[in-house]
Design a protein around this motif. Structure first.
Motif, PDB file in Angstrom:
ATOM      1  N   ASN A 276       0.839  -1.180   0.000  1.00 41.75           N
ATOM      2  CA  ASN A 276       0.000   0.000   0.000  1.00 41.75           C
ATOM      3  C   ASN A 276       0.881   1.240   0.000  1.00 41.75           C
ATOM      4  O   ASN A 276       1.357   1.683   1.034  1.00 41.75           O
ATOM      5  CB  ASN A 276      -0.933  -0.006   1.214  1.00 41.75           C
ATOM      6  CG  ASN A 276      -1.887   1.166   1.219  1.00 41.75           C
ATOM      7  OD1 ASN A 276      -1.837   2.036   0.348  1.00 41.75           O
ATOM      8  ND2 ASN A 276      -2.752   1.186   2.196  1.00 41.75           N
ATOM      9  N   ALA A 277       1.097   1.807  -1.185  1.00 42.89           N
ATOM     10  CA  ALA A 277       1.980   2.966  -1.310  1.00 42.89           C
ATOM     11  C   ALA A 277       1.398   4.198  -0.635  1.00 42.89           C
ATOM     12  O   ALA A 277       2.119   5.107  -0.277  1.00 42.89           O
ATOM     13  CB  ALA A 277       2.242   3.261  -2.786  1.00 42.89           C
ATOM     14  N   GLY A 278       0.092   4.241  -0.423  1.00 42.55           N
ATOM     15  CA  GLY A 278      -0.537   5.393   0.188  1.00 42.55           C
ATOM     16  C   GLY A 278      -0.424   5.433   1.704  1.00 42.55           C
ATOM     17  O   GLY A 278      -0.689   6.467   2.311  1.00 42.55           O
ATOM     18  N   ALA A 279      -0.034   4.340   2.333  1.00 44.17           N
ATOM     19  CA  ALA A 279       0.027   4.307   3.798  1.00 44.17           C
ATOM     20  C   ALA A 279       1.033   5.317   4.342  1.00 44.17           C
ATOM     21  O   ALA A 279       0.781   5.964   5.350  1.00 44.17           O
ATOM     22  CB  ALA A 279       0.374   2.901   4.288  1.00 44.17           C
ATOM     23  N   ALA A 280       2.156   5.463   3.668  1.00 41.13           N
ATOM     24  CA  ALA A 280       3.160   6.438   4.127  1.00 41.13           C
ATOM     25  C   ALA A 280       2.617   7.858   4.006  1.00 41.13           C
ATOM     26  O   ALA A 280       2.832   8.690   4.891  1.00 41.13           O
ATOM     27  CB  ALA A 280       4.447   6.286   3.325  1.00 41.13           C
ATOM     28  N   THR A 281       1.903   8.131   2.939  1.00 46.77           N
ATOM     29  CA  THR A 281       1.316   9.460   2.765  1.00 46.77           C
ATOM     30  C   THR A 281       0.224   9.700   3.794  1.00 46.77           C
ATOM     31  O   THR A 281       0.124  10.799   4.353  1.00 46.77           O
ATOM     32  CB  THR A 281       0.757   9.616   1.339  1.00 46.77           C
ATOM     33  OG1 THR A 281       1.804   9.343   0.410  1.00 46.77           O
ATOM     34  CG2 THR A 281       0.224  11.014   1.112  1.00 46.77           C
ATOM     35  N   GLU A 282      -0.598   8.673   4.079  1.00 47.27           N
ATOM     36  CA  GLU A 282      -1.630   8.806   5.110  1.00 47.27           C
ATOM     37  C   GLU A 282      -0.999   9.130   6.459  1.00 47.27           C
ATOM     38  O   GLU A 282      -1.479  10.001   7.182  1.00 47.27           O
ATOM     39  CB  GLU A 282      -2.442   7.517   5.228  1.00 47.27           C
ATOM     40  CG  GLU A 282      -3.410   7.297   4.111  1.00 47.27           C
ATOM     41  CD  GLU A 282      -4.195   6.007   4.278  1.00 47.27           C
ATOM     42  OE1 GLU A 282      -4.070   5.344   5.332  1.00 47.27           O
ATOM     43  OE2 GLU A 282      -4.927   5.650   3.352  1.00 47.27           O
ATOM     44  N   GLN A 283       0.073   8.432   6.791  1.00 52.75           N
ATOM     45  CA  GLN A 283       0.753   8.687   8.059  1.00 52.75           C
ATOM     46  C   GLN A 283       1.325  10.103   8.085  1.00 52.75           C
ATOM     47  O   GLN A 283       1.225  10.807   9.090  1.00 52.75           O
ATOM     48  CB  GLN A 283       1.860   7.658   8.273  1.00 52.75           C
ATOM     49  CG  GLN A 283       2.546   7.813   9.605  1.00 52.75           C
ATOM     50  CD  GLN A 283       3.656   6.801   9.818  1.00 52.75           C
ATOM     51  OE1 GLN A 283       4.106   6.169   8.878  1.00 52.75           O
ATOM     52  NE2 GLN A 283       4.099   6.669  11.041  1.00 52.75           N
ATOM     53  N   ARG A 284       1.898  10.534   6.975  1.00 50.35           N
ATOM     54  CA  ARG A 284       2.476  11.878   6.892  1.00 50.35           C
ATOM     55  C   ARG A 284       1.386  12.937   7.074  1.00 50.35           C
ATOM     56  O   ARG A 284       1.582  13.927   7.801  1.00 50.35           O
ATOM     57  CB  ARG A 284       3.187  12.045   5.542  1.00 50.35           C
ATOM     58  CG  ARG A 284       4.024  13.293   5.448  1.00 50.35           C
ATOM     59  CD  ARG A 284       4.868  13.304   4.179  1.00 50.35           C
ATOM     60  NE  ARG A 284       5.862  12.227   4.204  1.00 50.35           N
ATOM     61  CZ  ARG A 284       5.847  11.176   3.374  1.00 50.35           C
ATOM     62  NH1 ARG A 284       4.929  11.053   2.460  1.00 50.35           N
ATOM     63  NH2 ARG A 284       6.771  10.241   3.462  1.00 50.35           N
ATOM     64  N   ILE A 285       0.246  12.759   6.432  1.00 48.03           N
ATOM     65  CA  ILE A 285      -0.849  13.721   6.574  1.00 48.03           C
ATOM     66  C   ILE A 285      -1.329  13.755   8.024  1.00 48.03           C
ATOM     67  O   ILE A 285      -1.596  14.831   8.573  1.00 48.03           O
ATOM     68  CB  ILE A 285      -2.007  13.391   5.613  1.00 48.03           C
ATOM     69  CG1 ILE A 285      -1.580  13.642   4.167  1.00 48.03           C
ATOM     70  CG2 ILE A 285      -3.244  14.219   5.946  1.00 48.03           C
ATOM     71  CD1 ILE A 285      -2.578  13.138   3.125  1.00 48.03           C
ATOM     72  N   ALA A 286      -1.431  12.592   8.656  1.00 44.95           N
ATOM     73  CA  ALA A 286      -1.917  12.529  10.035  1.00 44.95           C
ATOM     74  C   ALA A 286      -1.020  13.311  10.988  1.00 44.95           C
ATOM     75  O   ALA A 286      -1.495  14.156  11.745  1.00 44.95           O
ATOM     76  CB  ALA A 286      -2.027  11.068  10.473  1.00 44.95           C
TER      77      ALA A 286
END
Length: 164
Positions: free
Chosen positions: A23-33
């Motif tokens: 899931n390439a978006g998980a890192a971006t989700e964590q960064r946004i959080a």
């Protein structure tokens, strides 16, 4: 500190790789959080020093509510993806009614919390609404970061670049 973002949230990422499970978006989700909370805290700190403490409290409350909103959104999207994946062979996949309810409920819940805090604690409404905007600022910052540091999803990407 790891922040929960979705049901498939993975806290450990190897440098230069996508999230565990592909899931390439998980890192971006964590960064946004975490950026939502950092941006809100910085804005609250600056406002508390330069203007008024009660406005700083409102900014901080709004940014925490924005973080919860993002967390609920990520969980809702994970549930929607799981439901659609489970029904991939169906002719007409159905979205569970609870998914729609939860999507609307989170906005109603945030509005109710903001109203109660405004009425009971006297925190300025505008400061809480501005704090909610920390999520948008975090999403923009994370998007700019992704443009400058793109993630290679698969080794096929390298092969495509080499063949050009």
């Amino acid at each position: 500190m790891d922040l929960p973002v979705g049901s498939d949230f993975h806290s450990e990422l190897e440098p230069g790789s996508t999230a565990a499970g592909g899931n390439a978006g998980a890192a971006t989700e964590q960064r946004i959080a975490w950026l939502t909370l950092v941006i809100g805290a910085v804005a609250a700190g600056v406002t508390g020093i330069a203007y008024r403490g009660i406005w700083a409290e409102g900014l901080l409350i709004g940014s925490v509510l924005a973080w919860f909103n993002f967390w609920w959104l990520a969980r809702g999207m994970d549930a929607l993806v799981a439901a659609s994946t489970a029904q991939s062979d169906a002719a007409q996949p159905r979205v569970p009614v609870g998914t729609y309810f939860r999507a609307l409920f989170r906005y109603g819940l945030i509005a109710m919390i903001v109203y109660v805090i405004f009425k009971v604690l006297g925190i300025p409404l505008v400061s809480m609404v501005l704090g909610l905007l920390a999520l948008g600022a975090a999403a923009i910052a994370a998007s700019v970061y992704e443009v400058w540091h793109p993630v290679e999803i698969k080794s096929e990407t390298r092969a495509m670049r080499g063949s050009k």
